[in-house]
Scaffold this active site. Sequence first.
Site, mmCIF file in Angstrom:
data_model
loop_
_atom_site.group_PDB
_atom_site.id
_atom_site.type_symbol
_atom_site.label_atom_id
_atom_site.label_comp_id
_atom_site.label_asym_id
_atom_site.label_seq_id
_atom_site.Cartn_x
_atom_site.Cartn_y
_atom_site.Cartn_z
ATOM 1 N N ALA A 187 2.936 6.319 5.076
ATOM 2 C CA ALA A 187 2.050 6.154 6.227
ATOM 3 C C ALA A 187 2.257 7.289 7.239
ATOM 4 O O ALA A 187 1.294 7.901 7.702
ATOM 5 C CB ALA A 187 2.289 4.808 6.890
ATOM 6 N N VAL B 272 2.422 -1.756 4.441
ATOM 7 C CA VAL B 272 2.121 -0.338 4.298
ATOM 8 C C VAL B 272 3.447 0.423 4.270
ATOM 9 O O VAL B 272 4.287 0.232 5.145
ATOM 10 C CB VAL B 272 1.274 0.129 5.502
ATOM 11 C CG1 VAL B 272 0.904 1.591 5.368
ATOM 12 C CG2 VAL B 272 0.030 -0.739 5.648
ATOM 13 N N CYS B 273 3.617 1.277 3.286
ATOM 14 C CA CYS B 273 4.872 2.032 3.174
ATOM 15 C C CYS B 273 5.026 2.989 4.355
ATOM 16 O O CYS B 273 4.145 3.807 4.622
ATOM 17 C CB CYS B 273 4.900 2.828 1.874
ATOM 18 S SG CYS B 273 6.226 4.045 1.851
ATOM 19 N N VAL B 274 6.158 2.899 5.027
ATOM 20 C CA VAL B 274 6.358 3.688 6.244
ATOM 21 C C VAL B 274 6.374 5.199 5.975
ATOM 22 O O VAL B 274 5.719 5.971 6.683
ATOM 23 C CB VAL B 274 7.626 3.234 7.018
ATOM 24 C CG1 VAL B 274 8.893 3.371 6.187
ATOM 25 C CG2 VAL B 274 7.783 4.013 8.314
ATOM 26 N N PHE C 9 0.843 -1.193 0.000
ATOM 27 C CA PHE C 9 0.000 0.000 0.000
ATOM 28 C C PHE C 9 0.880 1.245 0.000
ATOM 29 O O PHE C 9 1.713 1.426 0.887
ATOM 30 C CB PHE C 9 -0.922 -0.012 1.230
ATOM 31 C CG PHE C 9 -1.889 -1.176 1.219
ATOM 32 C CD1 PHE C 9 -3.140 -1.057 0.633
ATOM 33 C CD2 PHE C 9 -1.530 -2.406 1.773
ATOM 34 C CE1 PHE C 9 -4.026 -2.127 0.600
ATOM 35 C CE2 PHE C 9 -2.402 -3.489 1.749
ATOM 36 C CZ PHE C 9 -3.656 -3.346 1.163
#
Lengths: 98, 119, 121
Positions: free
Chosen positions: B82, B77-79, B39
Amino acid sequence: MLHIINKSPLSNGSLDSCLRVTESGEILLIEDAVYAAAKGSFLEGKMHEVMGKVKIHVLMPDLEARGLADRLIAGITPVDYGGFVDLVAASKNCQSWL
Amino acid sequence: MKFGIVVNEGPYQHQSSDSAYLFCKAAIEKGHEVWRVFFYHDGVNNATRLTEPPQDDRNIVNRWSKLAEEHGVDLVVCVAAALRRGIRDENLAPGFRISGLGQLVESGIQTDRLVVFGD
Amino acid sequence: MSEIKKFMFVNRKAPYGTIYALESLEVVLITAAFDQDVSLAFLDDGVYQLKKGQQTKGIDTKNFSPTFRALDGYDIEKLYVEKESLALRGLSEADLLVDVTVLDRKEMGKLMGQQDVVLSF
């Protein structure tokens, strides 16, 4: 190569851009791009033209959702999500024209 | 066949998360493996457990969580994306994990096909 | 480590109006660390990402265009720009802030077909 288009070509240039660089292969119309698969729009003639060089598929659940399932242009192949998966699996690579 | 999926848009705003989910479901039904869903961009908003859609609507976040639970799909989820958007470990829905962009590149390397869903 | 794959990042969106161009560039930089065969393609409004002279102070946003000039240092040297997209926007190679290879539409399509992974945002 499988080209996936998701925007209505009646108001967005993604399909045009894809067709500009693509000489062969397959195109799958999903989401708002499915309007390109319906008879009667100003794009219909163009769709018939491009079917000579690329094979066009349309994701039927998206066309049905938009009330145009009965207007599918002859020669465009209807697929469901399983067919979408098969198309991706059968192509060497795929590109989403976002 | 091993599939990697990328979701670039948030839930409810754009159809891409729905399309990606239905693609994953169909792929699994056909006996393929969905190795990872990554994501990115506003797609990170698919991961918040604070989502509460009206009762007569689909629950997009729970649907993803269920896919992870039942089929072992890795939801990443891409840090950076995010943190930009207020998605953190404390509001992460079950089955999701926050990690780096390298996980997206790894998806491209390890899977047979990478399919991108976005705007 | 498995074999090296051909990764292409297709950029078709303009910078600043949306975040896609910036976040796409972030993935490109990470991909460099994985020793893959990386190329960048610029088509449609994506060519505006490479326009010289971007000044973003007035919109209080980071100007990320200098990063394109730094790609060289990450061994990312394959930047392809579609000729027709430039022409349609009244731009030429001299307007771009980095050295690129200009391809016509058919060459661009052919190159896309040769990739293993095509990422677009």
